[in-house]
Design a protein around this motif. Structure first.
Motif, mmCIF file in Angstrom:
data_model
loop_
_atom_site.group_PDB
_atom_site.id
_atom_site.type_symbol
_atom_site.label_atom_id
_atom_site.label_comp_id
_atom_site.label_asym_id
_atom_site.label_seq_id
_atom_site.Cartn_x
_atom_site.Cartn_y
_atom_site.Cartn_z
ATOM 1 N N LYS A 132 0.840 -1.206 0.000
ATOM 2 C CA LYS A 132 0.000 0.000 0.000
ATOM 3 C C LYS A 132 0.869 1.248 0.000
ATOM 4 C CE LYS A 132 -3.859 -2.122 2.417
ATOM 5 N NZ LYS A 132 -4.090 -2.525 3.825
ATOM 6 N N GLU A 133 1.861 1.212 0.847
ATOM 7 C CA GLU A 133 2.807 2.325 0.931
ATOM 8 C C GLU A 133 3.390 2.679 -0.439
ATOM 9 O OE1 GLU A 133 4.246 5.198 2.972
ATOM 10 O OE2 GLU A 133 3.189 3.566 3.988
ATOM 11 N N ARG A 134 3.707 1.647 -1.174
ATOM 12 C CA ARG A 134 4.355 1.836 -2.473
ATOM 13 C C ARG A 134 3.376 1.969 -3.614
ATOM 14 N NH1 ARG A 134 9.113 -2.762 -2.497
ATOM 15 N NH2 ARG A 134 10.277 -1.987 -0.695
ATOM 16 N N GLY A 135 2.098 1.834 -3.330
ATOM 17 C CA GLY A 135 1.101 1.870 -4.393
ATOM 18 C C GLY A 135 1.180 0.678 -5.323
ATOM 19 N N LYS A 137 0.259 -3.549 -6.124
ATOM 20 C CA LYS A 137 -0.905 -4.381 -5.883
ATOM 21 C C LYS A 137 -0.714 -5.206 -4.634
ATOM 22 C CE LYS A 137 -2.256 -8.017 -8.626
ATOM 23 N NZ LYS A 137 -2.347 -8.895 -9.833
ATOM 24 N N ARG B 236 -2.747 2.305 -11.556
ATOM 25 C CA ARG B 236 -2.349 2.223 -10.149
ATOM 26 C C ARG B 236 -1.179 3.146 -9.861
ATOM 27 N NH1 ARG B 236 -3.410 -1.847 -6.930
ATOM 28 N NH2 ARG B 236 -3.596 -3.406 -8.570
ATOM 29 N N HIS B 240 -0.966 6.483 -7.429
ATOM 30 C CA HIS B 240 0.041 6.559 -6.373
ATOM 31 C C HIS B 240 0.880 7.826 -6.497
ATOM 32 C CE1 HIS B 240 2.752 5.185 -3.313
ATOM 33 N NE2 HIS B 240 3.780 5.261 -4.129
ATOM 34 N N ARG B 243 -1.172 10.928 -5.711
ATOM 35 C CA ARG B 243 -1.433 11.021 -4.269
ATOM 36 C C ARG B 243 -0.228 11.586 -3.539
ATOM 37 N NH1 ARG B 243 -1.883 5.699 -0.703
ATOM 38 N NH2 ARG B 243 0.252 5.649 -1.448
#
Lengths: 263, 263
Positions: A132-135, A137, B236, B240, B243
């Motif tokens: 999540k931190e890195r965006g 999957k 994705r 990221h 954001r």
DNA sequence: AGAAGGACCAGTGGTCCGTA
DNA sequence: AGAAGGACCAGTGGTCCGTA
């Protein structure tokens, strides 16, 4: 979580206290780019895995603090080497234990087995936080990536074939702890081995599925700790086979095919 | 569903009305073992795909009813052969069309493109029904298995690279049809090509993600028709990246990192 | 040039079977 | 014999790049 009390349950020798170091590594999941690297490095401090090589070569100091991937990673694969062959120690085999019982001798108990599933869940959560931190999957299940991560973090006692092998046993433990406990006590009393206990775990899980409309995937997914595990092929097949039998006989007795909601 | 009206939108030549036969095959999902086989055989009746080989060999009768896998499967791969090389026809390329507009000439319109996504969904549902029937594991997404199934069912115009290529365009269509339609009109008017339109579809989807806390996976999963598609890697990454930028600038202006719930 | 899609590739889920 | 797990394999997600 009563996770930490269980650390004491893993036995002396190879499988004694192999846990613990992943707790620092877990952190808040709020780090940045180098979290993976940090993890691996961070594991060094309280490491207590032992690799107790029994072979001729490599008897050196590997007991306390040997977490450098570089150091032990490079020389481990001596199978193909010419000279010294080192035997790699395995985890102690499981025995059927009652709830709360500590396995004695070079054995591991079932509380420890179930604890490994909880650890995998924690490793998954870490992998998810990093993703999540890195965006990137984000896995919902304990995947190869998670097993690789666990290994990197020093949890060498965790591996895919083992975890997959006992998933349905863990499922029973999650879905009906009372039945699970009763089964453990019965099989321990009878002196059955782990294989027999493992086989016996299928039936009560199938019975639970029967009561809930046979959808074993839905049952796994509805449970927060179980949902991260793939439904084992054999369990799925047993549910399907049993449903077919039940549907056939209930159609003879006049019951509908979906009479799991009786009134 | 307005799905069937769209069949007319696919154009003459290769891509004209390539749909339709999967509707019989869909059935109720209540069949037994041989559903796969039934499907493939069942597809023959109303088939209208044409393979219009232009090459020297195989000019024979392949126009109306050539659905036997055996017949055309065996001889198709003549690339490596010595003598006759047959050229395989591709689908007509897409052009930017307004909503409701039928593409003219050897082109396909965007309603047709989106219709392909609906068809894939129907194929997925069939695969799911068959899997459930058999007690096998059941895909939630359009997987390789689904593409293979579509091909077997005669939908040769569906393939993975194409569908993956335009997923974010379909996402915009699902998530905000008004914006999607406006974009199509604007790009058509400007005479832009499909590639430019496709690129332009990213931004509004990212904007939607921004409004909803940047969780593009959650956005896909919350939408019944979109949830079956994997989030494209580039989308994705864009979410990221955007954001990160937003978070950085809002931390400068004093806004919190999660100010998507303003009041 | 712009675009469709066959075909490849790294890494997956699944578990066998050589090992201890 | 019973059991742990390295290592393999078929089929996956992902997309490049030779093709038209």
């Amino acid at each position: 979580d009563t996770t930490h009390a269980l650390d004491a349950l893993s036995q002396e020798g190879l499988s004694e206290e192999p846990v613990q170091q992943e707790k620092e590594a877990a952190g808040s999941g709020g780090g940045v780019g180098g979290v993976w690297e940090m993890m691996v490095a961070g594991g060094r401090k309280t490491q207590r895995r032992r690799k107790n090589y029994k072979g001729r070569s490599r008897m050196a100091s590997m007991d306390e603090d040997d977490d450098d991937d570089e150091t032990d990673g490079a020389e481990d694969d001596e199978n193909g080497g010419g000279g010294g062959v080192s035997e790699r120690q395995r985890e102690h085999p499981f025995i059927v234990t009652e709830p709360g019982e500590v396995a004695r001798g070079k054995k591991n108990g079932l509380d420890y087995l179930f604890h490994l599933y909880e650890q995998c869940r924690e490793f998954l959560i870490q992998v998810q936080n990093i993703a999540k931190e890195r965006g990137e999957k984000c896995p919902n299940k304990v995947t190869n990536q998670v097993f690789r991560f666990a290994k990197k973090a020093g949890a060498n006692y965790i591996n895919k074939p083992k975890m997959r092998h006992y998933v349905h046993c863990y499922a029973l433990h999650c879905l009906d702890e009372d039945v699970s406990n009763a089964l453990r006590r019965a099989f321990k009393e009878r002196g059955e081995n782990v294989g027999a206990w493992r086989q016996a775990c299928y039936k009560p899980v199938v019975a639970i599925a029967a009561r809930q409309g046979w959808d074993i995937d839905a049952i796994f997914n509805a449970h927060p700790r179980l949902s991260i595990w793939y439904v084992p092929t054999k369990l799925r097949q047993l549910c399907h086979a049993e449903r077919s039998i039940t549907a056939a006989s209930s159609s003879i007795t006049g019951g509908g095919p979906t009479d799991h909601l009786p009134f």
